[in-house]
Scaffold this active site. Structure first.
Site, PDB file in Angstrom:
ATOM      1  CG  ASP A  65       2.362  -0.987  -0.946  1.00 55.39           C
ATOM      2  OD1 ASP A  65       1.148  -1.139  -1.190  1.00 55.39           O
ATOM      3  OD2 ASP A  65       3.186  -0.583  -1.793  1.00 55.39           O
TER       4      ASP A  65
HETATM    5  C1  SPV Z   1       2.818   3.439  -4.727  1.00 54.28           C
HETATM    6  O1  SPV Z   1       3.079   4.647  -4.598  1.00 54.28           O
HETATM    7  O2  SPV Z   1       2.095   2.827  -3.941  1.00 54.28           O
HETATM    8  C2  SPV Z   1       3.345   2.701  -5.875  1.00 54.28           C
HETATM    9  C3  SPV Z   1       4.589   3.141  -6.507  1.00 54.28           C
HETATM   10  O3  SPV Z   1       2.753   1.707  -6.233  1.00 54.28           O
HETATM   11  S1  SPV Z   1       5.855   2.155  -5.837  1.00 54.28           S
HETATM   12  O4  SPV Z   1       5.848   2.303  -4.394  1.00 54.28           O
HETATM   13  O5  SPV Z   1       7.102   2.633  -6.423  1.00 54.28           O
HETATM   14  O6  SPV Z   1       5.622   0.763  -6.209  1.00 54.28           O
HETATM   15 MG    MG Z   2       1.317   1.022  -4.936  1.00 57.62          MG
END
Ligand code: SPV
Ligand code: MG
Length: 309
Positions: A65
């Site tokens: 991510d």
């Molecule tokens: C996501 O679901 O990608 C988010 C929320 O941005 S978090 O993972 O809590 O940052």
């Molecule tokens: Mg996110």
């Protein structure tokens, strides 16, 4: 049935105008969007919308991510989710990139029928909010300007642009979070997402109360991932307008897929897991394969009858 951006945004706004808190469930592909859209509890309770999570969409294509998937690839996945969903879809746009990137992204999303976009006030490099990395925040005035440019880019369409406050994640406290949220509200956003990785809901509730006392009026949403013992209803009673279950389908699938792989390896066959996984027929039925074949067979027999008469 295709969803149009204005209708999808209007649906969420109507919930908020009627004082209803909305529950959004994460989806990371067409199948998870279908499951989230069609899930009903015994009392008829359903999710009100879909959250296209950057965490789970990147994980589902085997990437971290880190805002690194190419916009075009992300758009294809989002389109798949919108087509498979019968609910308003809200997209996690990460930082949104620079002003031009965000404007182009918002136009593409409005064209696809997305209800809204949530953009986080982070600087680069973007890090997931739940890890322990240091979090750099954007200048709030520049960020507000970027959000208002995004709204202007989709006019006259009504794609909701929601500002995601990361000040609590960055350890800057409620006061800074409220100051920043007010700047974004003044810039014309349609709502605020307050994020926190606290173990209970006190921090986000403190934010909400302070935001309202300071004159903040728009809808406020939260993501109860780390404070998961609280119910949606309790958060709505505390005054929140929405909750996002941001990663739960992916986490459920990840655990189940790992379990199935291990069981098949350990048993040298699938007999140890057959009772715990769906039948292939179940999948055929769910995604519309069975009903499509029935429709085709019916059309074929009517056609033959017409030809014969
Ligand atoms: C996501 O679901 O990608 C988010 C929320 O941005 S978090 O993972 O809590 O940052
Ligand atoms: Mg996110």
């Amino acid at each position: 049935m295709f969803i149009r951006t204005d209708d999808a945004a209007r649906t969420l706004k109507a919930h908020w105008a009627g004082g209803k808190g909305v529950r959004l469930m994460e989806a990371h592909n067409g199948l998870s969007a279908m499951i989230a859209s069609r899930s009903r509890d015994p009392a008829g309770g359903a999710f009100d919308g879909i959250w296209v999570s950057s965490l789970t969409c990147t994980a589902s294509v085997g990437l971290p991510d880190l805002e690194m998937s190419i916009v075009d690839d992300r758009l294809k996945l989002i389109q798949q989710i919108v087509q498979a969903s019968t609910k308003p879809v809200i997209v996690d746009a990460d930082t949104g990139g620079d002003v031009s990137s965000l404007r182009f992204l918002c136009r593409a999303l409005a064209w696809m029928g997305v209800a809204g976009v949530i953009v986080e006030e982070k600087g680069l490099p973007k890090r997931n909010s739940l890890d322990d990395s240091e979090q750099a925040l954007a200048d709030p005035h520049e960020f507000g300007e970027k959000l208002s440019a995004a709204k202007a880019a989709v006019e006259p369409h009504d794609l909701l642009v929601i500002a995601r406050i990361e000040s609590l994640i960055a350890g800057l406290g409620v006061r800074t979070a409220v100051e920043r949220a007010l700047i974004y509200e003044a810039a014309g956003v349609d709502g605020i997402l307050i994020h926190s990785k606290a173990k209970d809901a006190k921090e986000v509730t403190d934010f909400l109360n302070a935001f309202r006392e300071a004159g903040g009026t728009g809808p406020v949403i939260c993501i109860p991932t780390t404070y998961h013992t609280v119910t949606g209803t309790a958060l709505f009673e505390a005054g929140f307008d929405g909750v996002i279950y941001a990663n739960h389908q992916l986490r459920a699938a990840y655990a189940a897929m790992q379990k199935a792989c291990l069981s098949i390896l350990e048993n040298d066959g699938s007999f140890g897991i057959e009772n715990e996984i769906s039948t292939t027929r179940g999948v055929f039925d769910f995604v519309g394969y069975t009903s499509e074949l029935q429709t085709l067979a019916l059309r074929e027999s009517r056609f033959r009858e017409r030809i014969a008469s």
